[in-house]
Scaffold this motif. Structure first.
Motif, short mmCIF file in Angstrom:
data_model
loop_
_atom_site.label_atom_id
_atom_site.label_comp_id
_atom_site.label_asym_id
_atom_site.label_seq_id
_atom_site.Cartn_x
_atom_site.Cartn_y
_atom_site.Cartn_z
N HIS A 186 0.81 -1.22 0.00
CA HIS A 186 0.00 0.00 0.00
C HIS A 186 0.84 1.27 0.00
N HIS A 187 0.17 2.37 -0.36
CA HIS A 187 0.76 3.70 -0.23
C HIS A 187 0.73 4.08 1.25
N CYS A 188 1.88 4.18 1.87
CA CYS A 188 1.95 4.47 3.31
C CYS A 188 2.35 5.93 3.53
N GLU A 234 -5.17 9.39 -0.09
CA GLU A 234 -3.83 9.24 -0.65
C GLU A 234 -3.12 7.97 -0.18
N GLY A 235 -3.60 7.36 0.91
CA GLY A 235 -2.93 6.16 1.38
C GLY A 235 -3.33 5.81 2.80
N VAL A 236 -2.47 4.99 3.44
CA VAL A 236 -2.71 4.49 4.79
C VAL A 236 -1.81 5.24 5.77
N ALA A 237 -2.39 5.69 6.88
CA ALA A 237 -1.62 6.47 7.87
C ALA A 237 -1.53 5.71 9.19
N TYR A 238 -0.42 5.93 9.88
CA TYR A 238 -0.15 5.35 11.21
C TYR A 238 -0.02 6.53 12.16
N LYS A 239 -1.05 6.74 12.99
CA LYS A 239 -1.12 7.98 13.75
C LYS A 239 -1.77 7.75 15.10
N LEU A 240 -1.41 8.57 16.09
CA LEU A 240 -2.04 8.47 17.41
C LEU A 240 -3.53 8.73 17.29
N SER A 241 -4.31 7.99 18.08
CA SER A 241 -5.76 7.98 17.89
C SER A 241 -6.45 9.27 18.31
N TRP A 242 -5.83 10.07 19.22
CA TRP A 242 -6.57 11.22 19.75
C TRP A 242 -6.94 12.24 18.67
#
Length: 297
Positions: A186-188, A234-242
């Motif tokens: 995937h586009h990360c 635009e893609g998949v993100a890895y981010k803090l949930s708040w």
């Protein structure tokens, strides 16, 4: 004692004005009087504080030590008088710093509320894309996993986990994400903090850590931009949930791999260790501890 305090105040003015002449003008004193007070101070301390010749005006090592400590003492005196004089009314300046995304969405409304409660207090909010240290001019900082420092108190107010998210549109037109290794297709969308690319995404299953080294498709040092890219498909993100609670609850973003535990970070209120903490700092810390969690819900 009174003379010592006056000497400290005068010495601070001399250093900050950069010359005896400018100090005399600023304080409406004669040049000879300023020079005499400085000479008497040096004689009492038995050290040279400032090297002063026609072409040179420079603090000695002893002068630097005296200036730094005198500055701290005068600040404490001002804060003590301000607190006693105020009789419960918070006055003065309060400088707060945090990251741009968190500050704009969560801190700004809280500080506006606190300002209404204490109208004589002047609050300044500094927002940065990355906040990895606390500057000398900052009273309180909201930091994620701050570096350990014995000179500061670090009160944990929130623990939060990363989430994997993408827009419904993106997920409809790309391969399914059923395992962490599927992310490699995937586009990360990745953060780039302090020149470190955050493309190692961590997952935990049955007590074992599984790290996936994704290939960044787009990079940014702004959490807000990362969210905007995810919303735009635009893609998949890895981010803090708040920062993503509303987006996930409304369906604008879909959480991927929700059954897997991810890396957890701590949000801390950071402030200097100080014996007599000014009332405005104490009250702000108390207010933030009582209200931050509600601001995230």
């Amino acid at each position: 004692m009174k003379n010592s305090i006056n000497d400290m105040a005068l010495f601070i003015k001399i250093v900050e004005n950069g010359s005896l002449t400018r100090t005399a003008i600023a304080l409406d004193m004669s040049l000879s009087a300023v020079s005499r007070h400085l000479k008497e101070l040096e004689q009492r301390l038995d050290v040279c504080l400032i090297i002063r010749h026609a072409q040179q005006f420079k603090m000695t090592n002893e002068g630097t030590i005296y200036y730094q400590n005198a500055k701290a003492i005068m600040k404490s005196i001002d804060e003590l008088e301000e607190e006693v004089r105020g009789k419960g009314v918070l006055r003065g300046n309060l400088k707060i710093s945090t990251t741009h995304g968190f500050g704009k969405k969560h801190m700004a409304p809280l500080l506006a509320k606190f300002s209404k409660m204490h109208p004589e207090l002047r609050i300044s909010l500094s927002l940065l894309n990355n906040l990895s240290f606390m500057g000398d001019s900052i009273d309180i900082a909201l930091m994620v996993n701050p570096p350990k420092n014995d000179n500061y108190v670090m009160d944990v107010v929130l623990k939060d986990n990363y989430v994997i998210v993408a827009s419904p549109d993106y997920l409809q037109r790309t391969p399914e994400i059923n395992t962490p290794s599927d992310l490699l297709k995937h586009h990360c969308l990745c953060l780039n903090n302090d020149r470190i690319i955050m493309n190692k995404w961590s997952f935990y299953l049955d007590g074992y850590e599984n790290n996936v080294q994704v290939q960044p498709y787009l990079l940014t040092d702004s959490g807000e931009t990362l969210r905007d890219w995810a919303l735009a498909g635009e893609g998949v993100a890895y981010k803090l949930s708040w920062d993503l609670v509303d987006d996930i609850n409304t369906g604008r973003l879909i959480q991927c791999l929700p059954h897997l535990k991810t890396e957890q970070l701590e949000l801390c209120i950071v402030y200097r260790k100080q014996r007599n903490q000014p009332a405005r700092i104490r009250e702000m810390i108390k207010f933030l501890k009582a209200n931050i969690l509600n601001s995230l819900s």
